[in-house]
Each structure stands twice: as structure tokens, then as C-alpha cells.
Enzyme design. Structure first.
Site, PDB file in Angstrom:
ATOM      1  N   GLY A 169     -39.110  46.871  17.526  1.00 59.39           N
ATOM      2  CA  GLY A 169     -39.663  45.855  16.629  1.00 59.39           C
ATOM      3  C   GLY A 169     -38.880  45.775  15.336  1.00 59.39           C
ATOM      4  O   GLY A 169     -37.867  46.464  15.148  1.00 59.39           O
ATOM      5  N   ASP A 193     -41.121  50.934  23.698  1.00 59.60           N
ATOM      6  CA  ASP A 193     -41.563  49.586  23.321  1.00 59.60           C
ATOM      7  C   ASP A 193     -41.895  48.828  24.601  1.00 59.60           C
ATOM      8  O   ASP A 193     -41.148  48.939  25.578  1.00 59.60           O
ATOM      9  CB  ASP A 193     -40.450  48.856  22.536  1.00 59.60           C
ATOM     10  CG  ASP A 193     -41.004  47.758  21.647  1.00 59.60           C
ATOM     11  OD1 ASP A 193     -41.663  46.853  22.183  1.00 59.60           O
ATOM     12  OD2 ASP A 193     -40.777  47.811  20.422  1.00 59.60           O
ATOM     13  N   ASN A 196     -53.249  58.114  22.499  1.00 62.33           N
ATOM     14  CA  ASN A 196     -52.249  58.739  23.378  1.00 62.33           C
ATOM     15  C   ASN A 196     -51.143  59.418  22.574  1.00 62.33           C
ATOM     16  O   ASN A 196     -50.693  60.519  22.912  1.00 62.33           O
ATOM     17  CB  ASN A 196     -51.635  57.688  24.313  1.00 62.33           C
ATOM     18  CG  ASN A 196     -52.639  57.216  25.358  1.00 62.33           C
ATOM     19  OD1 ASN A 196     -53.553  57.960  25.731  1.00 62.33           O
ATOM     20  ND2 ASN A 196     -52.484  55.988  25.826  1.00 62.33           N
ATOM     21  N   GLY A 237     -52.482  62.643  21.114  1.00 59.74           N
ATOM     22  CA  GLY A 237     -52.581  63.677  22.150  1.00 59.74           C
ATOM     23  C   GLY A 237     -51.219  64.310  22.393  1.00 59.74           C
ATOM     24  O   GLY A 237     -51.088  65.535  22.512  1.00 59.74           O
ATOM     25  N   TYR A 252     -56.731  43.113  14.610  1.00 54.82           N
ATOM     26  CA  TYR A 252     -55.691  43.944  13.987  1.00 54.82           C
ATOM     27  C   TYR A 252     -56.317  44.892  12.968  1.00 54.82           C
ATOM     28  O   TYR A 252     -56.085  46.099  12.991  1.00 54.82           O
ATOM     29  CB  TYR A 252     -54.671  43.029  13.320  1.00 54.82           C
ATOM     30  CG  TYR A 252     -53.462  43.730  12.730  1.00 54.82           C
ATOM     31  CD1 TYR A 252     -52.630  44.512  13.520  1.00 54.82           C
ATOM     32  CD2 TYR A 252     -53.138  43.571  11.377  1.00 54.82           C
ATOM     33  CE1 TYR A 252     -51.510  45.131  12.975  1.00 54.82           C
ATOM     34  CE2 TYR A 252     -52.013  44.184  10.833  1.00 54.82           C
ATOM     35  CZ  TYR A 252     -51.198  44.962  11.632  1.00 54.82           C
ATOM     36  OH  TYR A 252     -50.091  45.565  11.101  1.00 54.82           O
ATOM     37  N   THR A 302     -43.834  43.125   4.349  1.00 55.53           N
ATOM     38  CA  THR A 302     -42.432  43.566   4.348  1.00 55.53           C
ATOM     39  C   THR A 302     -41.597  42.505   5.042  1.00 55.53           C
ATOM     40  O   THR A 302     -42.077  41.828   5.956  1.00 55.53           O
ATOM     41  CB  THR A 302     -42.331  44.926   5.078  1.00 55.53           C
ATOM     42  OG1 THR A 302     -43.115  45.873   4.342  1.00 55.53           O
ATOM     43  CG2 THR A 302     -40.900  45.429   5.156  1.00 55.53           C
ATOM     44  N   ARG A 334     -44.864  34.438  10.310  1.00 58.71           N
ATOM     45  CA  ARG A 334     -45.198  34.933   8.970  1.00 58.71           C
ATOM     46  C   ARG A 334     -44.506  34.079   7.916  1.00 58.71           C
ATOM     47  O   ARG A 334     -43.575  33.324   8.191  1.00 58.71           O
ATOM     48  CB  ARG A 334     -44.814  36.407   8.843  1.00 58.71           C
ATOM     49  CG  ARG A 334     -45.862  37.264   9.506  1.00 58.71           C
ATOM     50  CD  ARG A 334     -45.594  38.724   9.362  1.00 58.71           C
ATOM     51  NE  ARG A 334     -44.596  39.179  10.309  1.00 58.71           N
ATOM     52  CZ  ARG A 334     -44.392  40.463  10.578  1.00 58.71           C
ATOM     53  NH1 ARG A 334     -45.070  41.395   9.971  1.00 58.71           N
ATOM     54  NH2 ARG A 334     -43.473  40.808  11.467  1.00 58.71           N
TER      55      ARG A 334
END
Ligand code: UDP
Length: 312
Positions: free
Chosen positions: A11, A32, A100, A103, A146, A176, A187
Site C-alpha cells: 500500500g 498484501d 491474527n 497471535g 473503518y 498523510t 482522497r
């Protein structure tokens, strides 16, 4: 050599972190599922022997042989347009995905850093926002997929710290921008720059009086690196406190691109926060961190990047 596992590593922010940790002599494993991440962001790392990419959805259990010293959990859609397009995936990655990763951090005895967000403050009732503020989030609003996922991911991160003693860190990332953002991610920075470069109207949502504070990506990843290596376990805001109304920001982009664009006013999306500006006193004190790139300087670099990719 230390090994860092970066989720969401293809990303926008994740790929800059891959570069930074490789430059600091880490071995980087990048996970990803590519729903919003892109292989272009990591293509230049393909032949690097210290870098490994695995296409994987971390909402499914993660099994990994070998040592891991640190996990940076950056997997999630982050643009409102993207998380509204993938609401269930966003909720799953912030809950099951973070679980996950925690863990894995527990069994590998790895440090764990969560990419949280200023969205956990919702439409804030205090200004600027400091880490002690609990936020004002609509739990069933469209942005909740989100906001609540990230609030859950903060809660489970603190639980793993308190119950299992995992060395966890939480960075609350404010807006950012910079190279490797998708031109069409929806965005405000890519939207306005793409529109200005084509002399098309800049789309202002609402009356443009809402504010945001914009941090250049190199400043942000420096703060993340410092936090990852710090003794801090409490959340820390990372962002540039220079605040603009969206109207001022549109005018700045028109000026920097020498564009002939005019402004076009559109409906304000539901639950769009009215004000946002980080209080960065904790980052200053605990991480000795301050953003260094001015918004003009950062926008110039971002405009150059978008010019380059749109001519390719
Ligand atoms: N915005 C806008 N025009 C656009 C895109 C966004 O006026 O084309 C506004 C949006 O309503 C919000 C601000 O710009 O008030 C920042 O939006 P963005 O999607 O970048 O991220 P957010 O801070 O809302 O997560």
C-alpha cells in the site's frame, strides 16, 4: 539481521515502510491481498534478496516458519471511498486481521505496531485532538466500518499487551499524502491534484470550511520507525499540525499547479469530520519527532509524482 513483517506492505504507507526498513538493514516480508495495495509500489524491490512479497489476506490465520522480530500492521483500506467500497473486508482486517497478527507476534515474541488513525476520534468535540480524548464516533454510520474496526484493533492490541505482555505500539495516523497514493483513491490530495492538472473543477464537499492537517509521507514513516523502536506502549498521534480549511487547501493546489481550475461545490459526505488537527506533544516528548517537510514542499513533490505517472 532482524526480520520485519509488514502487512499492507504494497500500500501507500506500507511500501514506504518496506523501503525504510530495508535501508536500515532489516529483512522485510511484505503481506498484501492487493485489494487496495498495488504491485507497482514494490516492483523496484523484486530483485532485492532481503525482500519477500506474499499475496495474502491476513483476515485468514497466518502461519509462518522462521523468526520474526517485528510486525507492522498496515493492512486496511484507508480512503473513505475504498472503505465504503469494501466495508466487510475493512471490518474483518481491523478485527480478525489484527487478531491474527497479534497471535503471531505472541508466538514469535515479536514487537507489534498497529497503524491506527485519527478516525478513532470520529467527528471530534475537542480541538486539537490529543491521545487522552476518547472520540465521538457514530457506531452505525457509514464511516464506522473503518472507525470501529480501528477502535477494536486498538482495544485488542492493548489487551495483548496487558494479558500476554506483547510489546505493542499504536500510532494514530492523521491525513498523510505523497508519492504512491493512487490518483483515483478518492482522497482529497489525489482528487484535487488530478483535477487541477487537467484544469477541471476542484470538487469541494460541503462549503469547504471543514479542516484537515496534512503530513508528508517521509515524515510519517520516520515517526513510525521511531515509535517501533521506542519504549512507548500507549497510543501516539503522528501528523503535521498545520491546519487548512479544505477551501484554503484547494486554492493552494491551484496555485502550486498553476491551474485554471475553478471550484465546484458538492454534497458533504455523511459524518465527515468538521475539524482535524493532531496535538503532537507526546510524539515530540517520547519520540523526539517533529514533521520537517512543509506542506508546500511536500505538495510540490507529490504534484511532480502525479505529473510523472499520468504521462506514463
Ligand atoms: N474532500 C473534498 N473534495 C474531494 C475529496 C475530499 O472536499 O474531492 C474533503 C472531504 O469531504 C473531507 C476532506 O476533504 O472533509 C478530507 O477528505 P479525505 O477523503 O482525503 O480524507 P478524510 O480526512 O475525510 O479521511
Amino acid at each position: 539481521m532482524k526480520t520485519v513483517l509488514i502487512t499492507g506492505g504494497a500500500g501507500f504507507i506500507g511500501s514506504h515502510l518496506c523501503d525504510l526498513f530495508l535501508s536500515k538493514n532489516y529483512k522485510v516480508i511484505c503481506l498484501d491481498n492487493l485489494i487496495t495495495g498495488r504491485l507497482e509500489n514494490i516492483r523496484h524491490l523484486k530483485s532485492n534478496k532481503c525482500f519477500k512479497f506474499i499475496k495474502y489476506d491476513i483476515s485468514r490465520p497466518i502461519h509462518f516458519d522462521g523468526k520474526i522480530d517485528m510486525i507492522l500492521d498496515f493492512a486496511s483500506p484507508a480512503s473513505p471511498v475504498d472503505y465504503l467500497k469494501y466495508p466487510i473486508q475493512t471490518l474483518k482486517v481491523g478485527s480478525l486481521g489484527t487478531h491474527n497478527c497479534l497471535g503471531l507476534a505472541k508466538v514469535k515474541k515479536a514487537r507489534f505496531l498497529l497503524a491506527s488513525t485519527s478516525e478513532i476520534y470520529g467527528d471530534p468535540l475537542i480541538h486539537p485532538q490529543e491521545e487522552g480524548y476518547w472520540g465521538n464516533v457514530n457506531p452505525i454510520g457509514i464511516r464506522s466500518v473503518y472507525d470501529e474496526a480501528k477502535r477494536f484493533s486498538e482495544a485488542i492490541t492493548m489487551a495483548y499487551h496487558r494479558v500476554h505482555g506483547v510489546n505493542t505500539k499504536i500510532v494514530r495516523i492523521f491525513n498523510t499524502y505523497g508519492p504512491r497514493m493512487k490518483l483515483n483513491d478518492g482522497r482529497v490530495v489525489p482528487n484535487f491534484i488530478a483535477q487541477a492538472l487537467k484544469n477541471k473543477p476542484l470538487t469541494i464537499y460541503g462549503d469547504g470550511s471543514q479542516t484537515r492537517s496534512f503530513c508528508f509521507v517521509t515524515d510519517l514513516i520516520d515517526g513510525i520507525y521511531r515509535c517501533a523502536h521506542s519504549g512507548l506502549n500507549d497510543p501516539v498521534n503522528l501528523g503535521n499540525p498545520e491546519e487548512f480549511t479544505i477551501l484554503e487547501f484547494a486554492e493552494l493546489i491551484i496555485q502550486l499547479t498553476h491551474s485554471k481550475s475553478r471550484l465546484e461545490f458538492k454534497a458533504l459526505p455523511k459524518d465527515d469530520p468538521k475539524k482535524r488537527k493532531p496535538n503532537i506533544a507526546r510524539a515530540k516528548k517520547e519520540l523526539k519527532w517533529l514533521p520537517e517537510i512543509s506542506v508546500r514542499e511536500g505538495l510540490k513533490a507529490t504534484i511532480d509524482y502525479f505529473k510523472k505517472i499520468s504521462s506514463e
